[in-house]
Design a protein around this motif. Sequence first.
Motif, PDB file in Angstrom:
ATOM      1  N   UNK A   1       9.757  -4.015   1.606  1.00  0.00           N
ATOM      2  CA  UNK A   1       9.776  -2.880   0.688  1.00  0.00           C
ATOM      3  C   UNK A   1      11.026  -2.963  -0.185  1.00  0.00           C
ATOM      4  N   UNK A   2      10.872  -2.860  -1.495  1.00  0.00           N
ATOM      5  CA  UNK A   2      12.004  -2.855  -2.410  1.00  0.00           C
ATOM      6  C   UNK A   2      11.649  -1.989  -3.617  1.00  0.00           C
TER       7      UNK A   2
ATOM      8  N   UNK B   1      -2.710   1.566  -2.156  1.00  0.00           N
ATOM      9  CA  UNK B   1      -3.680   2.646  -1.958  1.00  0.00           C
ATOM     10  C   UNK B   1      -3.333   3.756  -2.947  1.00  0.00           C
ATOM     11  N   UNK B   2      -4.182   3.940  -3.927  1.00  0.00           N
ATOM     12  CA  UNK B   2      -3.908   4.874  -5.022  1.00  0.00           C
ATOM     13  C   UNK B   2      -4.009   6.318  -4.540  1.00  0.00           C
TER      14      UNK B   2
ATOM     15  N   UNK C   1       0.318   5.687   9.036  1.00  0.00           N
ATOM     16  CA  UNK C   1       0.475   4.310   9.490  1.00  0.00           C
ATOM     17  C   UNK C   1       0.608   3.347   8.309  1.00  0.00           C
ATOM     18  N   UNK C   2      -0.207   3.548   7.278  1.00  0.00           N
ATOM     19  CA  UNK C   2      -0.133   2.671   6.107  1.00  0.00           C
ATOM     20  C   UNK C   2       1.212   2.802   5.406  1.00  0.00           C
TER      21      UNK C   2
ATOM     22  N   UNK D   1       4.273  -0.068   3.709  1.00  0.00           N
ATOM     23  CA  UNK D   1       5.072   0.339   2.559  1.00  0.00           C
ATOM     24  C   UNK D   1       4.258   0.924   1.431  1.00  0.00           C
ATOM     25  N   UNK D   2       3.166   1.596   1.766  1.00  0.00           N
ATOM     26  CA  UNK D   2       2.297   2.202   0.749  1.00  0.00           C
ATOM     27  C   UNK D   2       2.928   3.507   0.267  1.00  0.00           C
ATOM     28  N   UNK D   3       3.384   3.495  -0.992  1.00  0.00           N
ATOM     29  CA  UNK D   3       4.116   4.646  -1.502  1.00  0.00           C
ATOM     30  C   UNK D   3       3.270   5.914  -1.563  1.00  0.00           C
ATOM     31  N   UNK D   4       2.079   5.828  -2.110  1.00  0.00           N
ATOM     32  CA  UNK D   4       1.272   7.043  -2.253  1.00  0.00           C
ATOM     33  C   UNK D   4       0.867   7.600  -0.891  1.00  0.00           C
ATOM     34  N   UNK D   5       0.759   6.737   0.093  1.00  0.00           N
ATOM     35  CA  UNK D   5       0.509   7.214   1.461  1.00  0.00           C
ATOM     36  C   UNK D   5       1.717   7.988   1.968  1.00  0.00           C
ATOM     37  N   UNK D   6       2.910   7.451   1.726  1.00  0.00           N
ATOM     38  CA  UNK D   6       4.117   8.141   2.174  1.00  0.00           C
ATOM     39  C   UNK D   6       4.265   9.490   1.487  1.00  0.00           C
TER      40      UNK D   6
END
Length: 463
Positions: free
Chosen positions: A1-2, A16-17, A35-36, A41-46
């Motif tokens: 992740x960066x 993941x949009x 989990x994603x 490192x899925x930003x929209x999931x976070x």
Amino acid sequence: MNTDDLSWQADNYGGLSPRTVDLLLEHGRLDLVIRAAEEDGEWFCAERAAQELAQSGEFARALEVMEPFVATGWRTALWAKADILLRTGRTDEALDLVRPDEGGRTSSHACRDFAELLARAGRVDEAIDLLVPHVGESWIRSVLVEITEGQARDEQVLELIAPHAEAARRARGEGRWDCSRSDAQELQAKVLERAGRADEAIRILGEDVAGRRFLTQNTLTAYAELLARRGRLGELRELAAGRDTRTVLPVYAGALRDRGRAGEAETLMREAIAADDWVGYRAWLSSALVRDGRLDDAIAVAEPGFSRYDCSNLLAPLVGTLLDRPEELLHLVEHPLTVPHHGHEEFRHWWRAFALAGLGRAEEAIAVIEAHPDPWTDPRIVRAGLLSTAGHLASAATELRDLGTIEAREELFEVLVRQGQAAEAIAAHPTTAEQRAAKRRAAETKTQPVLLREDGYSPEPPF
């Protein structure tokens, strides 16, 4: 992740949009969203997971999900964390995390963001002070009005806006166009109205309109809507009969409908069409008739606009209101008056196929597309989409798996989630790295120069 990877996701709706994440949440799979975020490192999931957790009062867990993204120093993640901290009541921590330095205070964008956070924290006076140096910018004035609503600061806001409203009036009086202040008069009226001074707002804005001392049509529309809100229909009717009929008449007709006088509104608009066959009148009336369940009447009104160009073409807006009503959509596209023109010819087949699929008539839908393949879309993707729309999820999934392209795997995600296979959907979805590589390849192959017409537009998509 960066930060580069995260910025690419945010700018391109990569990974993941938001739409796909919302689909997972709609199916109750917050666990997979978390989990994603943590594993991939899925930003929209976070972002969405943190919002969901915070709304449920699980602030510690929300902060835990966000922390790895914050650790990169990415500013968007810092703001997301600040939002969570503010919800927990840790106001000073939230503000200190994203407070702009002296250099940042010269940026209207940075000040806007921080002012909005200050207002949410109840520090409205600090927010106003932060915006004052930038109040010469129209969009900052809009933010100022927005964040002070209901905060007992209307008189202060009026003092800040008044010089800009006067400058706009003066400019028009001198025959100049000072577009930097084009919104100031309507904002002044808005604050006057919410401060309980609606009559004063109507008087001032009415004098501006009568004297043609305004810069844009938006100010005229704001005045008409103000009259409608305050029940001043007589004045609104007189305004609609003047030189600005095309702008004001739809507002007046809407006010009549809002008061249960739909028949009068329809008669008024039909008379306007008879006197001045302007496409805007047809657009308003056809939309109103669709809302009233009178589709055939709406088609008859809109039909002369089906042959117009660009945004004056009335077919696409009519279709747009019916995309979730397949029976009516099919009725529209098969209606004898519906003859698409100018960029809509090929879409007629897609619209018909989509309507048929929505009615469960998958084989007929596919036959339409096979007879009239859309030149800008992979027909195999379209076929799978029609199967999915018709409820044949297993068949759609099989076709998309066999295809295996980046786009196919993105479409497969939704099909699998709808089948109750959310974990498999995430595994099948292309990674951010795969999406970025595909975009690079696509950009590298676009070497053919685009030929333009004399007017500077391309005759082929993208226009």
